[in-house]
Motif scaffolding. Sequence first.
Motif, mmCIF file in Angstrom:
data_model
loop_
_atom_site.group_PDB
_atom_site.id
_atom_site.type_symbol
_atom_site.label_atom_id
_atom_site.label_comp_id
_atom_site.label_asym_id
_atom_site.label_seq_id
_atom_site.Cartn_x
_atom_site.Cartn_y
_atom_site.Cartn_z
ATOM 1 N N GLN A 96 43.003 -54.087 51.788
ATOM 2 C CA GLN A 96 43.347 -54.709 53.055
ATOM 3 C C GLN A 96 43.432 -56.226 52.919
ATOM 4 N N VAL A 97 42.501 -56.810 52.181
ATOM 5 C CA VAL A 97 42.515 -58.251 51.947
ATOM 6 C C VAL A 97 43.703 -58.644 51.062
ATOM 7 N N SER A 98 43.933 -57.873 50.009
ATOM 8 C CA SER A 98 45.001 -58.194 49.059
ATOM 9 C C SER A 98 46.373 -58.181 49.725
ATOM 10 N N LEU A 99 46.574 -57.239 50.646
ATOM 11 C CA LEU A 99 47.892 -57.102 51.265
ATOM 12 C C LEU A 99 48.211 -58.230 52.236
ATOM 13 N N GLN A 100 47.242 -59.108 52.480
ATOM 14 C CA GLN A 100 47.511 -60.294 53.283
ATOM 15 C C GLN A 100 48.112 -61.417 52.437
ATOM 16 N N LYS A 101 48.092 -61.232 51.107
ATOM 17 C CA LYS A 101 48.577 -62.264 50.199
ATOM 18 C C LYS A 101 50.019 -61.965 49.813
ATOM 19 N N ASN A 102 50.879 -62.930 50.050
ATOM 20 C CA ASN A 102 52.299 -62.716 49.805
ATOM 21 C C ASN A 102 52.605 -62.407 48.347
#
Length: 425
Positions: free
Chosen positions: A145-151
Amino acid sequence: MINRKLAPDFKAIENIKLIKPEHKKLDNGCNVYCFNSGDQELVRIEWIFNNLRFDAAKPLLNMAVNTMLTEGTSTLSASEIADKVDFYGAFLQVDYGYENSLVTLYSLNKHLHHTLPVILDILTNSVFPEKELETFKRNQQQKLQVSLQKNDVVARRDFNKAIYGETIYGLSASFDNYKSLQREDLQAHFKQMYQPGNCTVIIAGKIESDTLTLIKETFDKSWTNGPVAADTSQPELKPAAELFYFVEKPDALQSAIRIGLPVVNRNHPDFQPLQVLNTVFGGYFGSRLMANIREDKGYTYGIGSGLNSFKQGGAFFIATEVGADVCKAAIGEIEKELELLKTELVPEEELSLVRNFMLGSLLGSLENVFSHADKFKSIYFAGLDYDYYDRYATTVKTTTAVELRDLANKYLNFDQFYKVIVGKY
């Protein structure tokens, strides 16, 4: 006395000598390679397994099984495994890669008779406790979930899927993939994959006379192959038909760019000269991409290009994050630099700098016996021999500007690039 006002003489790197291993094979089919060097009473032992054939319906099994190996066996809990290893000043870690999974032990020689039985227990009796599995799934979902916030993460995932398709290289984890992990699947996967016939042991360090005897006594008779051999074949790579992917994020301050295309892997004779071309273009801090897009234009803090090499194939890629308002301009500059490679010869001064950087990097990476073992792994699992490094040094020294221009025209057609942009465009 050294006159420190004078720079030391420059000396070209003539040859690079690599430590080569001694090979033994256990009766159970496990291959053992030994790199005996160093003065400290320390060894690194790696148990390396080829991953099982990728199943798109259950894409996380290879990773989940390897990651959870130390979470408990039929005789030891996760904390007991950690305590036993720590008590003897050893260090244990598990690592997962696209093609191989590793269990690595750093231990003093004098404590191997205590630490090796712990590894044997992990490789033969791991049980993947339900409680630890649920914790693993929950933690991994939170990380995702955190990783998918990073472009840049989203761009890499989409690029890999476009290039490699629904294979172990291309299909990234989803929340549902973690939810669907079942303990029974992990146990079945473990029994087929973690067999001596699917294992290569690499020992590096100061190997004492009784070290191999201890390895043989611990693992040969007590570790046997199961009824079903490990299926380590992999599905064929099938790149996507669509070349352009844009994930819009209206509030993004930066846009992630990842572009490239499939190319040959390290088994192909063009791969090594392509490494020279890549270094000129974007493979080090002094590259053309950095000089143009970071230093001159100020569009980014960092940009680079690289070559991936897997058993099934390879890829050339360019990756960066730029200001959202200059995304199109940055891509235009990337294309311009590619066209220059295809139309103009690399100046000899620039090429000489790249040659020295590449040979110096290779030499600098051989700082200890562990580094020599790592170099061996790169060629061993690719089905190559030590001639590869001899050819590499020769290629770096002799590849001409004309050959680099021809390679750029042969492989780097910008119209055929897969282009992934996440942010604003």
